[in-house]
Scaffold this active site. Structure first.
Site, PDB file in Angstrom:
ATOM      1  N   LYS A 209       1.184 -14.136   6.802  1.00 49.64           N
ATOM      2  CA  LYS A 209       2.046 -13.014   6.421  1.00 49.64           C
ATOM      3  C   LYS A 209       2.257 -12.086   7.619  1.00 49.64           C
ATOM      4  O   LYS A 209       3.362 -11.666   7.894  1.00 49.64           O
ATOM      5  CB  LYS A 209       1.409 -12.263   5.239  1.00 49.64           C
ATOM      6  CG  LYS A 209       2.209 -11.089   4.772  1.00 49.64           C
ATOM      7  CD  LYS A 209       1.611 -10.447   3.535  1.00 49.64           C
ATOM      8  CE  LYS A 209       2.301  -9.114   3.290  1.00 49.64           C
ATOM      9  NZ  LYS A 209       1.778  -8.404   2.131  1.00 49.64           N
ATOM     10  N   GLU A 215      -7.749 -16.287  13.287  1.00 48.55           N
ATOM     11  CA  GLU A 215      -8.063 -17.684  12.965  1.00 48.55           C
ATOM     12  C   GLU A 215      -6.810 -18.554  12.997  1.00 48.55           C
ATOM     13  O   GLU A 215      -6.781 -19.628  13.604  1.00 48.55           O
ATOM     14  CB  GLU A 215      -8.697 -17.780  11.567  1.00 48.55           C
ATOM     15  CG  GLU A 215     -10.063 -17.162  11.441  1.00 48.55           C
ATOM     16  CD  GLU A 215     -10.032 -15.681  11.068  1.00 48.55           C
ATOM     17  OE1 GLU A 215      -9.003 -15.003  11.301  1.00 48.55           O
ATOM     18  OE2 GLU A 215     -11.042 -15.192  10.538  1.00 48.55           O
ATOM     19  N   GLY A 269      -0.918 -11.133   0.150  1.00 54.03           N
ATOM     20  CA  GLY A 269      -1.386 -12.442   0.619  1.00 54.03           C
ATOM     21  C   GLY A 269      -2.009 -13.278  -0.491  1.00 54.03           C
ATOM     22  O   GLY A 269      -1.709 -14.456  -0.648  1.00 54.03           O
ATOM     23  N   ARG A 270      -2.868 -12.653  -1.289  1.00 49.80           N
ATOM     24  CA  ARG A 270      -3.588 -13.436  -2.314  1.00 49.80           C
ATOM     25  C   ARG A 270      -2.741 -13.721  -3.542  1.00 49.80           C
ATOM     26  O   ARG A 270      -3.204 -14.376  -4.463  1.00 49.80           O
ATOM     27  CB  ARG A 270      -4.891 -12.731  -2.690  1.00 49.80           C
ATOM     28  CG  ARG A 270      -4.762 -11.287  -3.109  1.00 49.80           C
ATOM     29  CD  ARG A 270      -6.131 -10.622  -3.132  1.00 49.80           C
ATOM     30  NE  ARG A 270      -6.058  -9.182  -3.372  1.00 49.80           N
ATOM     31  CZ  ARG A 270      -5.890  -8.260  -2.449  1.00 49.80           C
ATOM     32  NH1 ARG A 270      -5.724  -8.628  -1.182  1.00 49.80           N
ATOM     33  NH2 ARG A 270      -5.883  -6.977  -2.748  1.00 49.80           N
TER      34      ARG A 270
HETATM   35  O1  F6P Z   1      -8.379 -10.735   5.896  1.00 51.47           O
HETATM   36  C1  F6P Z   1      -7.836 -10.718   4.649  1.00 51.47           C
HETATM   37  C2  F6P Z   1      -6.403 -11.115   4.654  1.00 51.47           C
HETATM   38  O2  F6P Z   1      -5.597 -10.046   5.031  1.00 51.47           O
HETATM   39  C3  F6P Z   1      -5.988 -11.639   3.284  1.00 51.47           C
HETATM   40  O3  F6P Z   1      -5.655 -10.646   2.409  1.00 51.47           O
HETATM   41  C4  F6P Z   1      -4.894 -12.572   3.642  1.00 51.47           C
HETATM   42  O4  F6P Z   1      -4.610 -13.449   2.602  1.00 51.47           O
HETATM   43  C5  F6P Z   1      -5.476 -13.230   4.862  1.00 51.47           C
HETATM   44  O5  F6P Z   1      -6.149 -12.191   5.536  1.00 51.47           O
HETATM   45  C6  F6P Z   1      -4.494 -13.912   5.782  1.00 51.47           C
HETATM   46  O6  F6P Z   1      -3.551 -13.031   6.311  1.00 51.47           O
HETATM   47  P1  F6P Z   1      -2.237 -13.538   6.984  1.00 51.47           P
HETATM   48  O7  F6P Z   1      -1.447 -14.301   5.986  1.00 51.47           O
HETATM   49  O8  F6P Z   1      -1.533 -12.311   7.442  1.00 51.47           O
HETATM   50  O9  F6P Z   1      -2.601 -14.430   8.141  1.00 51.47           O
END
Ligand code: F6P
Length: 544
Positions: A209, A215, A269-270
């Protein structure tokens, strides 16, 4: 402030529940069945392909009435209106929460900053569907002219758990593409995912997002370097697509503008699997099935909005959960799907529940003086019976559990399915009924045990019972029923957050670890030498 914000403990219904708890706490579930004539009728809901039986709970009809009173005093109805109509209910991030717009059945407009967002929802979905169809029917060709065979979804948290869970859950409906998931920054993960992969027939989907997640970006770079070892630079356009709100960062990474699927910041995100984040699901099961997944969720949204609270599945599940958490002080809740396909439902729900309701500051900025989000855990039945059920049956902890299964199996394995469902039903019965000392002794006598051994052994074989469960029996596992099931839990989360007076849609609690990890990394790489505590300093020294 858009959302109502009441300290639940100050509400009249809470005080009544406190008193009621004292009156009810020594009455068992089995006794309640005897006391309340129409218990099952009152404590069950038939809706579409779902049957919810919540009769095996430490709740009387009075309990449910008082919990509904609590919901009303908390202005749940108003909060629901704010949620569905796109008010900025994610106050600390100043955003609306509109994953429900992605699956909206009636097309009445939802306006954000004067624009009907449903138009954009449709165009984003159309782009995802067109792209998926092209890839699925083999028109999309890789750099050597071969069609795509494998998709690698690179993402973490909501950008991984939802797509991975639904992919696995709908394996039966999978079409020709295989999907792998790469999430952990642990290099062992990327190496295992890349093992045996043919770059010429693989498409990488980078899902983030924010497009800033350490990671995901580290994995994306590793994968791109791996890919470029065998493919020319120009081939990246044919093998990488991205999903993000941060289109500029996707382009900077080298994703071709046409291969970027934008998403909106009002999708958390969730809760994002319904959006373009779900492209791996769409690639696996095809757009038609993806639409059915959306439809199932949309139908649950309608049910949640329209059903009266005493027949409203997400509301009832949330109220019962609050009852155990806040009055019985249960610290966890178990999710036990009797379905191998749903084995990762507990893992998926851990993020949505615990990231949402793992909060201790209320909507007025005060520390709460009551318990909020419980620990969510679980595993698939029947495997869990041979793993952790001992503790649920005879341990010292109260663990309310949701038992979920399907009336019909997807494969014609009648004997297996009957055995699976027999266990599914028998376990909730056993948890409720237990087994008394008297019965244990009689059984041992009948089996011919000697008196002294009966005395010695009996206490260990007693089951206290009175352990609560909800049973959710669904006709069949389909994209549509799965959509409804996930949406049911999403709304349960929402209701609990409203009644506990917390903000369910931010996740500041994950930030500190991220900040400190970047400082520790800088130390490990020898760029800085921060003033750490002695434990941290020594750990860094040992791995340097
Ligand atoms: O660290 C938590 C978080 O922000 C979650 O809420 C989210 O789903 C995840 O990291 C991944 O975030 P992104 O889609 O921005 O990489």
């Amino acid at each position: 402030m858009t959302l109502p914000s009441h300290n639940p403990r100050s509400l009249g219904a809470w005080r009544k529940l406190d008193k009621h708890f004292q009156q009810l706490k020594n009455t068992t579930i089995s006794q309640l069945f005897e006391l309340e004539e129409s218990r099952l009728e009152r404590f069950s809901v038939n809706w579409e392909d779902f049957y919810l039986d919540f009769s095996k709970n430490r709740c009387s009809q009075k309990t449910i009435e008082l919990l509904i009173e609590l919901a009303n005093e908390s202005e749940l109805g108003k909060a629901m209106d704010d949620y569905f109509s796109g008010k900025s209910i994610n106050v600390t991030e100043n955003r609306a929460v509109l994953h429900t717009a992605l699956r909206k059945i009636n097309k009445d407009p939802i306006y954000i900053e004067g624009k009907n967002i449903l138009t954009r929802v449709e165009s984003r979905k159309e782009k995802m569907f067109n792209l998926s169809e092209k890839i699925l029917n083999g028109k999309w060709r890789g750099y050597t002219g071969k069609p795509v065979e494998t998709i690698v979804n690179i993402g973490i948290g909501g950008s991984d758990l939802g797509p991975a869970f639904v992919y696995e859950a709908l394996e039966f409906y999978r079409q020709r593409l295989k999907i792998r998931f790469l999430s952990n920054v642990d290099g062992d993960h990327s190496q295992e995912v890349l093992k045996d992969l043919d770059p010429a027939t693989t498409l990488f989907v980078v899902v983030s997002k924010t497009f800033t997640t350490q990671e995901t970006l580290t994995n994306a770079v590793t994968v791109r370097d791996w890919f470029r070892k065998s493919a020319p630079r120009s081939a990246v356009a044919k093998h990488f697509i991205a999903v993000s709100t941060n289109v500029a960062a996707c382009q900077a990474f080298g994703i071709h503008p046409q291969n970027i699927l934008p998403m909106d910041d009002w999708v958390g995100g969730r809760f994002s699997l319904w959006s373009t984040v779900g492209i791996s699901i769409c690639l696996a099961i095809g757009p038609e099935n993806f639409d059915l997944l959306l439809k199932g969720a949309g139908l649950m949204d309608e049910h949640f909005k329209e059903a009266s609270f005493d027949k409203n599945i997400p509301v009832l599940l949330a109220l019962i959960s609050i009852w155990y958490n806040s009055f019985w002080h249960a610290e966890s809740e178990a999710i036990i799907p009797y379905s191998q396909y749903l084995r990762n439902l507990p893992t998926y729900l851990q993020q949505s529940f615990m990231e949402s309701n793992g909060k201790a500051i209320d909507r007025n900025g005060n520390q709460v003086d009551y318990q909020t989000g419980p620990i969510i855990w679980g595993g698939s039945g029947t495997n869990s019976q041979h793993a952790f059920f001992q503790l649920i049956h005879q341990g010292t902890k109260l663990i309310p559990a949701d038992f979920i299964s399907f009336k019909h199996s997807l494969h014609s394995m009648k004997d297996h399915h009957q055995k699976l469902l027999a266990n599914f039903i028998a376990q909730t019965q056993a948890l409720m009924q237990g087994k008394s000392l008297e019965v244990v002794k009689r059984e041992l006598e009948v089996s011919g045990y000697e008196r002294h051994w009966i005395e010695r052994l009996s206490p260990y074989k007693v089951f206290e019972g009175n352990r609560p469960t909800n049973t959710i029996l669904i006709e069949r596992l389909t994209p549509k029923t799965l959509g409804s099931l996930i949406a049911m839990y999403e709304h349960k989360i929402f209701v609990k957050g409203i009644l506990w007076n917390i903000f369910s849609f931010d996740q500041w609690g994950v930030e500190l670890g991220k900040q400190l990890a970047s400082k520790v990394l800088s130390d490990i790489q020898g760029h800085t030498s921060e003033n750490h505590d002695s434990s941290t300093r020594e750990l860094i020294r040992r791995i340097k």
